[in-house]
Design an enzyme around this catalytic site. Structure first.
Site, PDB file in Angstrom:
ATOM      1  CG  LEU A   6       7.116 -28.525 -59.929  1.00  0.00           C
ATOM      2  CD1 LEU A   6       5.867 -27.828 -59.416  1.00  0.00           C
ATOM      3  CD2 LEU A   6       8.085 -28.792 -58.775  1.00  0.00           C
ATOM      4  CB  SER A   7       8.537 -34.423 -63.151  1.00  0.00           C
ATOM      5  OG  SER A   7       9.901 -34.448 -63.373  1.00  0.00           O
ATOM      6  CB  SER A   8       3.884 -31.769 -66.126  1.00  0.00           C
ATOM      7  OG  SER A   8       4.599 -31.241 -67.229  1.00  0.00           O
ATOM      8  CG  ASP A  11      12.310 -35.919 -63.776  1.00  0.00           C
ATOM      9  OD1 ASP A  11      13.072 -35.739 -62.810  1.00  0.00           O
ATOM     10  OD2 ASP A  11      12.261 -35.161 -64.761  1.00  0.00           O
ATOM     11  CD  GLU A  15      10.852 -36.457 -70.748  1.00  0.00           C
ATOM     12  OE1 GLU A  15      10.082 -37.075 -69.985  1.00  0.00           O
ATOM     13  OE2 GLU A  15      11.195 -35.276 -70.561  1.00  0.00           O
ATOM     14  N   GLY A  25       6.172 -27.413 -67.180  1.00  0.00           N
ATOM     15  CA  GLY A  25       7.343 -26.572 -67.406  1.00  0.00           C
ATOM     16  C   GLY A  25       7.808 -25.856 -66.153  1.00  0.00           C
ATOM     17  CB  THR A  31      23.709 -36.218 -59.166  1.00  0.00           C
ATOM     18  OG1 THR A  31      22.335 -36.167 -58.783  1.00  0.00           O
ATOM     19  CG2 THR A  31      24.483 -35.171 -58.386  1.00  0.00           C
ATOM     20  CD  GLU A  64      18.042 -30.738 -59.310  1.00  0.00           C
ATOM     21  OE1 GLU A  64      17.577 -31.615 -60.073  1.00  0.00           O
ATOM     22  OE2 GLU A  64      17.497 -30.400 -58.246  1.00  0.00           O
TER      23      GLU A  64
HETATM   24  P1  ADP Z   1       8.134 -30.533 -66.829  1.00  0.00           P
HETATM   25  O1  ADP Z   1       8.238 -32.016 -66.965  1.00  0.00           O
HETATM   26  O2  ADP Z   1       9.189 -29.956 -65.963  1.00  0.00           O
HETATM   27  O3  ADP Z   1       6.783 -30.062 -66.434  1.00  0.00           O
HETATM   28  P2  ADP Z   1       8.669 -30.696 -69.632  1.00  0.00           P
HETATM   29  O4  ADP Z   1       9.046 -29.657 -70.642  1.00  0.00           O
HETATM   30  O5  ADP Z   1       9.569 -31.841 -69.427  1.00  0.00           O
HETATM   31  O6  ADP Z   1       8.403 -29.907 -68.279  1.00  0.00           O
HETATM   32  O7  ADP Z   1       7.255 -31.287 -70.004  1.00  0.00           O
HETATM   33  C1  ADP Z   1       6.166 -30.449 -70.282  1.00  0.00           C
HETATM   34  C2  ADP Z   1       5.420 -30.976 -71.500  1.00  0.00           C
HETATM   35  O8  ADP Z   1       4.722 -32.179 -71.148  1.00  0.00           O
HETATM   36  C3  ADP Z   1       4.345 -30.037 -71.990  1.00  0.00           C
HETATM   37  O9  ADP Z   1       4.865 -29.070 -72.877  1.00  0.00           O
HETATM   38  C4  ADP Z   1       3.404 -30.999 -72.693  1.00  0.00           C
HETATM   39  O10 ADP Z   1       3.876 -31.325 -73.986  1.00  0.00           O
HETATM   40  C5  ADP Z   1       3.497 -32.241 -71.829  1.00  0.00           C
HETATM   41  N1  ADP Z   1       2.418 -32.245 -70.832  1.00  0.00           N
HETATM   42  C6  ADP Z   1       2.537 -32.164 -69.493  1.00  0.00           C
HETATM   43  N2  ADP Z   1       1.336 -32.208 -68.870  1.00  0.00           N
HETATM   44  C7  ADP Z   1       0.429 -32.325 -69.855  1.00  0.00           C
HETATM   45  C8  ADP Z   1      -1.003 -32.426 -69.896  1.00  0.00           C
HETATM   46  N3  ADP Z   1      -1.718 -32.392 -68.784  1.00  0.00           N
HETATM   47  N4  ADP Z   1      -1.590 -32.553 -71.104  1.00  0.00           N
HETATM   48  C9  ADP Z   1      -0.868 -32.580 -72.243  1.00  0.00           C
HETATM   49  N5  ADP Z   1       0.458 -32.480 -72.272  1.00  0.00           N
HETATM   50  C10 ADP Z   1       1.119 -32.354 -71.116  1.00  0.00           C
HETATM   51 MG    MG Z   2       9.900 -33.038 -67.760  1.00  0.00          MG
END
Ligand code: ADP
Ligand code: MG
Length: 383
Positions: free
Chosen positions: A126-128, A173, A161, A123, A32, A30
């Protein structure tokens, strides 16, 4: 409604294709990745799914099933890094940033219609965000015949990003989402992006890796991440190396003795020791001894808590409670300050650990955590 059907309802025609890209959880290594070091993530079964069609008129339309509001209309020719988007449409910067990064790299992306839906919790560490970027990049790569490699797509997604959205994340990620293979963890060298698929079949050993989402929203955008990053860079400069990955673990005491700033010393100790923990974890997995990984996870957590100082009370409570209830080891994962933890546990102890963590959260007055098994899943693909 399926993602393809929703696309058709929004845009009036069926999509040319549907793609999926997973979120990830990092087993170990982490902070890293911006030190040119090692990481060991695995892809989750949770994915961002995108239905996409090409356009040739410069229009980019994006929509998310997971966000209130309609289709966001953008013009590919005028996409501008860090430009504020209208209220409530800030999320569109992720897919738009990918289009921008592709065009910056000289690829003729002439527009697209995109509809997204994701099962990756946002958030939660887990890298959404990477799932969103990588699914967009893969879809456009396929549709426009760009011929980019998986690591190439990951690097473009990271650039989107970093430069377009303005989040200074490393490349782990996006690499995990783009390159992971089912049943494996991805041993990634972030210096040259070389990687190896490490068999990670916990079920065969009677083990499970749990993800515990604390529901505390982390915010990487805030200054803490940048401050750690700057501290690591200062440490590398003071030690005369290009990046901290060049400091071998055996030389850590010497290196620490040469650093005057207390915080820089702590950051260097974390990065060098965590890099070494990745190598030890790999060796244990290669030798078929995943049980012994547990103490390394807990050691890694202590380092993130005490040296890097990126944990929080909820994450510490998960680790402490899970270990007390018989887990083999546990650590926070991702950027910290909230988000998720991973817990390695023998199958017969899973129920006891889950109950103990849920009860400890309730007793502390914290929101109920989300707990699910991290099944090592496939990387991005066309559906
Ligand atoms: P993590 O990557 O850890 O989940 P981040 O803050 O890096 O957290 O990214 C979250 C952001 O990505 C959200 O606030 C949003 O802007 C965007 N995001 C993620 N998933 C979606 C989704 N399904 N629809 C729209 N935006 C999304
Ligand atoms: Mg993220």
């Amino acid at each position: 409604m399926s993602v393809a059907a929703e696309f058709e309802r929004l845009y009036g025609a069926a999509p040319e294709g549907v793609w999926a890209a997973p979120g990830r959880v990092n087993l170990i290594g982490e902070y890293t990745d911006f030190n040119d070091g090692f990481v060991l993530p695995l892809a989750l079964p949770h994915t961002a799914v995108a239905a996409v069609s090409r356009r040739d008129d410069g229009l980019l339309r994006v929509h998310s099933a997971d966000v209130e509001g309609g289709v966001v209309w953008l013009d590919v020719a005028t996409l501008e890094p860090l430009a504020p988007l209208p209220d409530g449409t800030g999320w569109a910067a992720y897919p738009a940033g990918v289009v921008w990064a592709l065009r910056e790299a000289g690829h003729a992306v002439t527009g697209a219609d995109i509809h997204l839906a994701s099962t990756v919790p946002t958030g939660a560490g887990l890298s959404s965000s990477a799932a969103l970027e990588v699914v967009t990049a893969l879809a456009l790569n396929d549709l426009f015949g760009l011929g980019l490699s998986r690591p190439g797509l990951a690097v473009l997604a990271q650039r989107a990003e970093n430069a377009f959205v303005g989040v200074p994340c490393g490349v782990m990620d996006q690499m995990a989402s783009a390159c992971a293979v089912e049943g494996h963890a991805l041993f990634l060298d972030t210096r040259d992006l070389s990687y190896r698929q490490v068999p990670f079949d916990l079920a065969a050993r009677g083990l499970r890796l749990l993800v515990v989402d604390t529901r505390v929203k982390h915010a990487l955008g805030d200054g803490a991440y940048a401050e750690r990053r700057a501290g690591c860079e200062a440490g590398a400069r003071a030690l005369g190396v290009r990046a901290l990955r060049e400091v071998p673990y055996v030389q850590l005491p010497d290196a620490l003795a040469r650093l005057s700033e207390e915080s820089v010393r702590r950051y260097v100790r974390h990065v060098v020791s965590d890099n070494y923990r990745v190598e030890r974890t790999i060796a244990l997995l290669d030798s078929g001894d995943p049980t012994a990984v547990g103490p390394l996870l807990t050691e890694g957590h202590a380092s993130l808590r005490d040296d890097l100082r990126v944990s929080c009370p909820e994450l510490d409570l998960v680790v402490e409670t899970a270990n007390a209830a018989g887990a083999l080891g546990a650590r926070m994962t991702g950027g910290g300050f909230g988000g998720s933890a991973v817990v390695l546990v023998a199958e017969e102890r899973v129920d006891a650990v889950v109950t103990a963590v849920e009860e400890a959260f309730a007793k502390a007055g914290f929101a109920a955590p989300g707990i699910f098994p991290a099944v090592p899943s496939a990387g991005a693909r066309r559906e």
